[in-house]
Design an enzyme around this catalytic site. Structure first.
Site, PDB file in Angstrom:
ATOM      1  N   ASP A   1       0.781  -1.245   0.015  1.00 40.64           N
ATOM      2  CA  ASP A   1      -0.118  -0.064   0.267  1.00 40.64           C
ATOM      3  C   ASP A   1       0.779   1.122  -0.182  1.00 40.64           C
ATOM      4  O   ASP A   1       1.832   1.483   0.972  1.00 40.64           O
ATOM      5  CB  ASP A   1      -0.939  -0.060   1.247  1.00 40.64           C
ATOM      6  CG  ASP A   1      -2.052   0.939   1.247  1.00 40.64           C
ATOM      7  OD1 ASP A   1      -2.292   1.193   0.121  1.00 40.64           O
ATOM      8  OD2 ASP A   1      -2.449   1.237   2.423  1.00 40.64           O
ATOM      9  N   HIS A   2       0.558   2.101  -0.877  1.00 35.44           N
ATOM     10  CA  HIS A   2       1.590   3.472  -1.038  1.00 35.44           C
ATOM     11  C   HIS A   2       2.960   3.223  -1.104  1.00 35.44           C
ATOM     12  O   HIS A   2       3.742   3.956  -0.126  1.00 35.44           O
ATOM     13  CB  HIS A   2       1.253   4.264   0.051  1.00 35.44           C
ATOM     14  CG  HIS A   2      -0.419   4.819   0.194  1.00 35.44           C
ATOM     15  ND1 HIS A   2      -0.780   5.737  -0.835  1.00 35.44           N
ATOM     16  CD2 HIS A   2      -1.362   4.491   0.882  1.00 35.44           C
ATOM     17  CE1 HIS A   2      -2.282   6.013  -0.542  1.00 35.44           C
ATOM     18  NE2 HIS A   2      -2.682   5.020   0.356  1.00 35.44           N
TER      19      HIS A   2
HETATM   20  O1  G3H Z   1      -3.031   4.788   3.500  1.00 33.92           O
HETATM   21  C1  G3H Z   1      -2.919   4.855   4.880  1.00 33.92           C
HETATM   22  C2  G3H Z   1      -3.280   3.695   5.490  1.00 33.92           C
HETATM   23  O2  G3H Z   1      -4.291   3.652   6.285  1.00 33.92           O
HETATM   24  C3  G3H Z   1      -2.075   3.225   6.278  1.00 33.92           C
HETATM   25  O3  G3H Z   1      -1.389   3.807   7.487  1.00 33.92           O
HETATM   26  O4  G3H Z   1       0.799   4.173   7.387  1.00 33.92           O
HETATM   27  O5  G3H Z   1      -0.408   4.254   9.577  1.00 33.92           O
HETATM   28  O6  G3H Z   1      -0.097   2.218   8.585  1.00 33.92           O
HETATM   29  P1  G3H Z   1      -0.296   3.586   8.132  1.00 33.92           P
HETATM   30  P1  13P Z   2      -8.859   4.672   5.452  1.00 37.03           P
HETATM   31  O1  13P Z   2      -8.137   5.620   6.456  1.00 37.03           O
HETATM   32  O2  13P Z   2     -10.547   5.685   5.207  1.00 37.03           O
HETATM   33  O3  13P Z   2      -9.504   3.417   6.159  1.00 37.03           O
HETATM   34  O4  13P Z   2      -8.284   4.567   4.237  1.00 37.03           O
HETATM   35  C1  13P Z   2      -7.175   3.323   3.937  1.00 37.03           C
HETATM   36  C2  13P Z   2      -6.366   3.483   2.779  1.00 37.03           C
HETATM   37  O5  13P Z   2      -6.712   4.171   1.999  1.00 37.03           O
HETATM   38  C3  13P Z   2      -5.244   2.512   2.907  1.00 37.03           C
HETATM   39  O6  13P Z   2      -4.522   2.930   1.582  1.00 37.03           O
HETATM   40 ZN    ZN Z   3      -4.504   4.979   0.794  1.00 32.93          ZN
END
Ligand code: G3H
Ligand code: 13P
Ligand code: ZN
Length: 334
Positions: free
Chosen positions: A94-95
Protein backbone atom coordinates in the site's frame (compact mmCIF):
# COMPACT_ATOMS: atom_id res chain seq x y z
CA UNK A 1 13.52 -13.96 -5.65
CA UNK A 2 10.40 -15.67 -4.31
CA UNK A 3 7.38 -15.90 -6.60
CA UNK A 4 4.06 -15.19 -4.93
CA UNK A 5 2.66 -18.06 -6.98
CA UNK A 6 4.60 -20.59 -4.90
CA UNK A 7 3.01 -19.07 -1.78
CA UNK A 8 -0.54 -19.65 -3.02
CA UNK A 9 -1.21 -15.93 -3.51
CA UNK A 10 -2.78 -14.40 -6.63
CA UNK A 11 -2.38 -11.06 -8.40
CA UNK A 12 -5.31 -8.70 -8.99
CA UNK A 13 -5.79 -9.10 -12.75
CA UNK A 14 -8.56 -11.74 -12.95
CA UNK A 15 -10.08 -10.59 -9.69
CA UNK A 16 -10.56 -7.04 -10.97
CA UNK A 17 -11.86 -8.17 -14.34
CA UNK A 18 -14.60 -10.18 -12.63
CA UNK A 19 -15.36 -7.41 -10.14
CA UNK A 20 -15.79 -4.72 -12.80
CA UNK A 21 -17.98 -7.04 -14.85
CA UNK A 22 -19.98 -8.18 -11.82
CA UNK A 23 -20.54 -4.71 -10.36
CA UNK A 24 -18.86 -5.29 -7.00
CA UNK A 25 -15.59 -4.25 -5.33
CA UNK A 26 -12.80 -6.28 -3.73
CA UNK A 27 -12.04 -5.35 -0.11
CA UNK A 28 -8.48 -4.14 0.49
CA UNK A 29 -7.93 -4.35 4.23
CA UNK A 30 -4.70 -3.15 5.87
CA UNK A 31 -3.10 -5.41 8.44
CA UNK A 32 -0.42 -4.81 11.04
CA UNK A 33 -0.87 -7.67 13.47
CA UNK A 34 -2.09 -11.24 13.89
CA UNK A 35 -5.56 -10.40 15.20
CA UNK A 36 -6.38 -8.20 12.21
CA UNK A 37 -5.12 -10.85 9.84
CA UNK A 38 -7.11 -13.62 11.52
CA UNK A 39 -10.26 -11.48 11.43
CA UNK A 40 -9.79 -10.66 7.73
CA UNK A 41 -9.25 -14.30 6.77
CA UNK A 42 -12.14 -15.60 8.88
CA UNK A 43 -14.45 -12.97 7.39
CA UNK A 44 -13.37 -13.65 3.80
CA UNK A 45 -13.74 -17.43 4.20
CA UNK A 46 -17.14 -17.19 5.89
CA UNK A 47 -18.44 -14.89 3.17
CA UNK A 48 -16.56 -16.59 0.30
CA UNK A 49 -14.95 -13.33 -0.74
CA UNK A 50 -11.65 -12.68 -2.51
CA UNK A 51 -9.52 -10.32 -0.43
CA UNK A 52 -6.53 -8.00 -0.70
CA UNK A 53 -4.18 -7.88 2.30
CA UNK A 54 -2.49 -4.48 2.34
CA UNK A 55 0.82 -3.63 3.92
CA UNK A 56 1.64 0.07 4.38
CA UNK A 57 4.95 1.69 5.16
CA UNK A 58 3.70 2.18 8.71
CA UNK A 59 2.91 -1.54 8.96
CA UNK A 60 6.36 -2.45 7.62
CA UNK A 61 8.00 -0.20 10.17
CA UNK A 62 5.82 -1.57 12.97
CA UNK A 63 5.79 -5.28 12.24
CA UNK A 64 8.65 -5.89 9.74
CA UNK A 65 7.93 -6.61 6.10
CA UNK A 66 9.48 -10.09 6.12
CA UNK A 67 7.32 -11.13 9.03
CA UNK A 68 4.21 -9.68 7.36
CA UNK A 69 5.01 -11.61 4.17
CA UNK A 70 5.29 -14.88 6.11
CA UNK A 71 2.04 -14.05 7.89
CA UNK A 72 0.33 -13.66 4.50
CA UNK A 73 1.74 -17.03 3.41
CA UNK A 74 0.35 -18.47 6.64
CA UNK A 75 -2.98 -16.79 5.89
CA UNK A 76 -3.36 -18.84 2.71
CA UNK A 77 -2.93 -22.07 4.70
CA UNK A 78 -5.21 -20.75 7.45
CA UNK A 79 -7.97 -20.05 4.91
CA UNK A 80 -7.67 -23.63 3.66
CA UNK A 81 -7.79 -24.92 7.22
CA UNK A 82 -10.99 -22.92 7.73
CA UNK A 83 -12.55 -24.81 4.83
CA UNK A 84 -11.80 -22.74 1.74
CA UNK A 85 -9.88 -24.95 -0.66
CA UNK A 86 -9.23 -22.21 -3.21
CA UNK A 87 -8.85 -18.89 -1.42
CA UNK A 88 -8.07 -15.83 -3.56
CA UNK A 89 -5.69 -13.73 -1.50
CA UNK A 90 -3.56 -10.87 -2.80
CA UNK A 91 -0.59 -9.53 -0.83
CA UNK A 92 -0.35 -5.85 -1.79
CA UNK A 93 2.07 -3.06 -0.96
CA UNK A 94 0.00 0.00 0.00
CA UNK A 95 1.41 3.44 -0.97
CA UNK A 96 4.82 2.26 -2.14
CA UNK A 97 6.90 5.42 -2.31
CA UNK A 98 10.03 4.35 -4.20
CA UNK A 99 11.03 1.91 -6.93
CA UNK A 100 13.34 0.17 -4.41
CA UNK A 101 10.50 -0.48 -1.94
CA UNK A 102 8.31 -1.91 -4.69
CA UNK A 103 11.16 -4.10 -5.97
CA UNK A 104 11.95 -5.36 -2.49
CA UNK A 105 8.30 -6.37 -1.93
CA UNK A 106 8.05 -8.02 -5.37
CA UNK A 107 11.29 -9.94 -4.72
CA UNK A 108 9.99 -11.28 -1.42
CA UNK A 109 6.64 -12.55 -2.69
CA UNK A 110 4.12 -9.71 -2.86
CA UNK A 111 1.66 -10.29 -5.71
CA UNK A 112 0.66 -6.65 -6.20
CA UNK A 113 2.20 -3.25 -5.47
CA UNK A 114 1.05 0.33 -5.45
CA UNK A 115 3.48 2.99 -6.56
CA UNK A 116 2.16 6.27 -5.24
CA UNK A 117 3.64 9.06 -7.33
CA UNK A 118 0.55 11.21 -6.93
CA UNK A 119 2.48 13.97 -5.15
CA UNK A 120 5.04 14.22 -7.97
CA UNK A 121 4.82 16.39 -11.07
CA UNK A 122 2.84 14.50 -13.74
CA UNK A 123 5.81 13.46 -15.90
CA UNK A 124 7.76 12.19 -12.90
CA UNK A 125 4.74 10.20 -11.72
CA UNK A 126 4.50 8.64 -15.20
CA UNK A 127 8.22 7.79 -15.29
CA UNK A 128 8.29 6.25 -11.81
CA UNK A 129 5.09 4.25 -12.32
CA UNK A 130 6.33 2.97 -15.69
CA UNK A 131 9.62 1.82 -14.13
CA UNK A 132 7.77 -0.14 -11.44
CA UNK A 133 5.38 -1.65 -14.01
CA UNK A 134 8.28 -2.80 -16.21
CA UNK A 135 9.91 -4.57 -13.29
CA UNK A 136 6.68 -5.99 -11.81
CA UNK A 137 5.28 -7.36 -15.05
CA UNK A 138 8.34 -9.55 -15.59
CA UNK A 139 7.05 -11.54 -12.59
CA UNK A 140 3.33 -11.18 -13.32
CA UNK A 141 2.91 -8.85 -10.35
CA UNK A 142 0.16 -6.24 -10.86
CA UNK A 143 0.66 -2.52 -10.26
CA UNK A 144 -1.66 0.21 -8.97
CA UNK A 145 -0.81 3.81 -9.87
CA UNK A 146 -2.38 6.99 -8.52
CA UNK A 147 -3.44 10.21 -10.17
CA UNK A 148 -4.89 13.06 -8.17
CA UNK A 149 -4.10 13.80 -4.55
CA UNK A 150 -6.20 12.88 -1.53
CA UNK A 151 -6.57 15.35 1.30
CA UNK A 152 -4.87 14.41 4.55
CA UNK A 153 -1.84 12.29 5.18
CA UNK A 154 -0.80 9.33 3.03
CA UNK A 155 2.09 7.99 5.10
CA UNK A 156 4.66 10.63 4.28
CA UNK A 157 2.81 11.83 1.23
CA UNK A 158 0.81 14.81 2.38
CA UNK A 159 -1.51 17.32 0.80
CA UNK A 160 -3.29 20.21 2.40
CA UNK A 161 -6.32 19.79 0.24
CA UNK A 162 -7.75 17.28 -2.14
CA UNK A 163 -7.00 17.65 -5.83
CA UNK A 164 -9.45 15.60 -7.82
CA UNK A 165 -8.11 13.38 -10.58
CA UNK A 166 -8.27 15.14 -13.93
CA UNK A 167 -10.27 12.91 -16.31
CA UNK A 168 -8.38 14.39 -19.26
CA UNK A 169 -5.12 12.87 -17.95
CA UNK A 170 -6.17 9.28 -17.29
CA UNK A 171 -5.87 7.79 -20.80
CA UNK A 172 -2.38 9.22 -21.24
CA UNK A 173 -1.30 8.01 -17.77
CA UNK A 174 -2.59 4.47 -18.17
CA UNK A 175 -1.24 4.14 -21.72
CA UNK A 176 2.21 5.50 -20.91
CA UNK A 177 2.70 3.59 -17.65
CA UNK A 178 0.96 0.28 -18.42
CA UNK A 179 -0.40 0.18 -14.86
CA UNK A 180 -3.10 -2.41 -14.08
CA UNK A 181 -5.35 -0.24 -11.93
CA UNK A 182 -5.67 3.42 -11.06
CA UNK A 183 -6.34 5.04 -7.68
CA UNK A 184 -8.26 8.27 -8.09
CA UNK A 185 -9.22 11.24 -5.98
CA UNK A 186 -12.93 12.08 -5.85
CA UNK A 187 -13.22 13.46 -2.33
CA UNK A 188 -12.19 10.62 -0.03
CA UNK A 189 -9.24 11.01 2.34
CA UNK A 190 -7.33 8.92 4.84
CA UNK A 191 -8.00 8.55 8.54
CA UNK A 192 -10.98 9.08 10.85
CA UNK A 193 -11.34 12.83 10.28
CA UNK A 194 -12.13 13.06 6.61
CA UNK A 195 -13.94 16.36 6.63
CA UNK A 196 -13.84 19.43 8.82
CA UNK A 197 -17.12 20.33 10.59
CA UNK A 198 -17.26 23.39 8.29
CA UNK A 199 -17.41 21.11 5.24
CA UNK A 200 -20.32 19.14 6.74
CA UNK A 201 -23.97 19.84 7.43
CA UNK A 202 -25.67 18.79 10.66
CA UNK A 203 -28.39 16.14 10.64
CA UNK A 204 -31.29 17.89 12.43
CA UNK A 205 -32.58 14.60 13.89
CA UNK A 206 -29.38 13.09 15.26
CA UNK A 207 -27.09 16.11 15.50
CA UNK A 208 -24.44 14.09 13.62
CA UNK A 209 -22.20 15.60 10.96
CA UNK A 210 -23.21 14.78 7.38
CA UNK A 211 -20.27 14.92 4.97
CA UNK A 212 -20.40 16.39 1.47
CA UNK A 213 -21.00 13.84 -1.31
CA UNK A 214 -18.17 12.30 -3.32
CA UNK A 215 -17.56 13.68 -6.81
CA UNK A 216 -19.45 11.01 -8.74
CA UNK A 217 -19.37 13.25 -11.80
CA UNK A 218 -15.55 12.99 -11.85
CA UNK A 219 -15.80 9.19 -11.47
CA UNK A 220 -18.27 9.02 -14.36
CA UNK A 221 -15.99 11.13 -16.57
CA UNK A 222 -13.04 8.83 -15.77
CA UNK A 223 -15.12 5.73 -16.55
CA UNK A 224 -16.10 7.24 -19.86
CA UNK A 225 -12.45 7.76 -20.78
CA UNK A 226 -11.37 4.30 -19.59
CA UNK A 227 -14.30 1.91 -20.04
CA UNK A 228 -13.89 -1.21 -17.89
CA UNK A 229 -10.50 -0.16 -16.49
CA UNK A 230 -10.07 -1.04 -12.77
CA UNK A 231 -10.44 2.00 -10.53
CA UNK A 232 -9.38 2.11 -6.86
CA UNK A 233 -10.75 4.18 -4.00
CA UNK A 234 -8.48 4.94 -1.07
CA UNK A 235 -9.66 6.52 2.16
CA UNK A 236 -12.95 4.63 2.15
CA UNK A 237 -13.63 4.08 5.83
CA UNK A 238 -17.09 5.07 6.99
CA UNK A 239 -16.09 5.83 10.60
CA UNK A 240 -19.06 4.08 12.29
CA UNK A 241 -20.45 6.47 14.86
CA UNK A 242 -21.27 3.60 17.27
CA UNK A 243 -17.56 2.82 17.51
CA UNK A 244 -16.69 6.49 17.98
CA UNK A 245 -19.36 6.68 20.71
CA UNK A 246 -17.99 3.56 22.45
CA UNK A 247 -14.45 4.94 22.33
CA UNK A 248 -15.62 8.24 23.81
CA UNK A 249 -17.79 6.53 26.44
CA UNK A 250 -14.84 4.52 27.74
CA UNK A 251 -12.30 7.27 28.11
CA UNK A 252 -11.41 8.13 24.53
CA UNK A 253 -11.61 11.53 22.96
CA UNK A 254 -12.52 11.52 19.31
CA UNK A 255 -14.32 14.70 18.40
CA UNK A 256 -15.98 15.26 15.00
CA UNK A 257 -14.69 12.02 13.47
CA UNK A 258 -16.50 11.50 10.17
CA UNK A 259 -16.17 9.13 7.22
CA UNK A 260 -17.69 8.23 3.86
CA UNK A 261 -21.36 7.16 4.09
CA UNK A 262 -21.79 3.49 3.20
CA UNK A 263 -24.49 4.27 0.67
CA UNK A 264 -21.95 6.17 -1.44
CA UNK A 265 -19.47 3.29 -1.24
CA UNK A 266 -22.24 0.89 -2.29
CA UNK A 267 -22.87 3.10 -5.31
CA UNK A 268 -19.14 3.27 -6.14
CA UNK A 269 -18.78 -0.53 -5.85
CA UNK A 270 -21.30 -1.00 -8.64
CA UNK A 271 -19.15 1.12 -11.00
CA UNK A 272 -15.62 0.56 -12.33
CA UNK A 273 -14.40 0.99 -8.75
CA UNK A 274 -13.22 -2.55 -8.04
CA UNK A 275 -10.91 -2.07 -5.03
CA UNK A 276 -11.95 -0.23 -1.89
CA UNK A 277 -9.34 0.50 0.80
CA UNK A 278 -10.39 0.26 4.43
CA UNK A 279 -8.05 0.66 7.38
CA UNK A 280 -9.39 3.23 9.86
CA UNK A 281 -12.69 1.40 10.48
CA UNK A 282 -10.75 -1.65 11.63
CA UNK A 283 -8.68 0.52 13.98
CA UNK A 284 -11.87 2.00 15.42
CA UNK A 285 -13.50 -1.42 15.93
CA UNK A 286 -10.39 -2.71 17.66
CA UNK A 287 -9.95 0.33 19.89
CA UNK A 288 -13.64 0.43 20.87
CA UNK A 289 -13.62 -3.25 21.88
CA UNK A 290 -10.38 -2.97 23.85
CA UNK A 291 -11.49 0.18 25.70
CA UNK A 292 -14.85 -1.39 26.56
CA UNK A 293 -13.37 -4.66 27.79
CA UNK A 294 -10.72 -3.00 29.93
CA UNK A 295 -13.24 -0.53 31.39
CA UNK A 296 -15.66 -3.32 32.28
CA UNK A 297 -12.97 -5.68 33.58
CA UNK A 298 -10.32 -3.44 35.15
CA UNK A 299 -8.54 -6.42 36.71
CA UNK A 300 -7.93 -8.11 33.35
CA UNK A 301 -4.31 -8.34 32.26
CA UNK A 302 -4.29 -11.28 29.86
CA UNK A 303 -4.02 -9.64 26.40
CA UNK A 304 -6.01 -12.49 24.87
CA UNK A 305 -9.00 -11.42 26.96
CA UNK A 306 -9.16 -7.99 25.33
CA UNK A 307 -7.58 -8.77 21.94
CA UNK A 308 -10.07 -11.64 21.51
CA UNK A 309 -13.16 -9.38 21.66
CA UNK A 310 -11.33 -6.89 19.44
CA UNK A 311 -10.74 -9.63 16.88
CA UNK A 312 -14.42 -10.66 17.01
CA UNK A 313 -15.49 -7.08 16.49
CA UNK A 314 -13.15 -6.60 13.49
CA UNK A 315 -14.37 -9.85 11.96
CA UNK A 316 -17.98 -8.62 12.13
CA UNK A 317 -16.93 -5.30 10.60
CA UNK A 318 -15.14 -7.01 7.69
CA UNK A 319 -18.12 -9.31 7.05
CA UNK A 320 -20.45 -6.33 7.07
CA UNK A 321 -18.29 -4.47 4.54
CA UNK A 322 -18.06 -7.50 2.26
CA UNK A 323 -21.75 -8.41 2.31
CA UNK A 324 -23.54 -5.10 2.80
CA UNK A 325 -21.27 -2.55 1.16
CA UNK A 326 -18.88 -4.02 -1.42
CA UNK A 327 -20.91 -7.05 -2.53
CA UNK A 328 -17.86 -9.32 -2.94
CA UNK A 329 -19.47 -12.26 -1.08
CA UNK A 330 -20.17 -15.65 -2.69
CA UNK A 331 -17.53 -15.23 -5.37
CA UNK A 332 -15.28 -18.18 -4.41
CA UNK A 333 -16.01 -21.87 -4.87
CA UNK A 334 -14.79 -22.90 -1.45
O1 G3H B 1 -3.04 4.84 3.64
C1 G3H B 1 -2.92 4.82 4.84
C2 G3H B 1 -3.18 3.57 5.57
O2 G3H B 1 -4.29 3.70 6.41
C3 G3H B 1 -1.97 3.10 6.29
O3 G3H B 1 -1.67 3.88 7.39
O4 G3H B 1 0.85 4.10 7.45
O5 G3H B 1 -0.54 4.38 9.52
O6 G3H B 1 -0.24 2.14 8.47
P1 G3H B 1 -0.33 3.63 8.26
P1 13P C 1 -9.06 4.78 5.52
O1 13P C 1 -8.18 5.61 6.41
O2 13P C 1 -10.28 5.54 5.11
O3 13P C 1 -9.40 3.47 6.12
O4 13P C 1 -8.25 4.49 4.16
C1 13P C 1 -7.27 3.47 4.11
C2 13P C 1 -6.46 3.52 2.86
O5 13P C 1 -6.77 4.18 1.89
C3 13P C 1 -5.25 2.69 2.82
O6 13P C 1 -4.50 2.88 1.67
ZN1 ZN D 1 -4.53 4.85 0.88
Amino acid sequence: MISYKTLGLVNTREMFKKAVKGGYAIPAFNFNNMEQLQAIIMASVETKSPVILQVSKGARNYANQTLLRYMAEGAVEYAKELGCEKPEIVLHLDHGDTFETCKSCIDMGFSSVMIDGSHLPYDENVALTKKVVEYAHQFDVTVEGELGVLAGVEDEVSAEESHYTKPEEVIDFVTKTGCDSLAISIGTSHGAYKFTPEQCTVDPETGRLLPPPLAFDVLAAIEEKLPGFPIVLHGSSSVPQEDVDTINKYGGKMVAAVGIPEEQLRQASKSAVCKINIDSDSRLAMTAAIRKTLAEKPGEFDPRKYLGPARDSMKELYKHKIVNVLGSNDKLDC
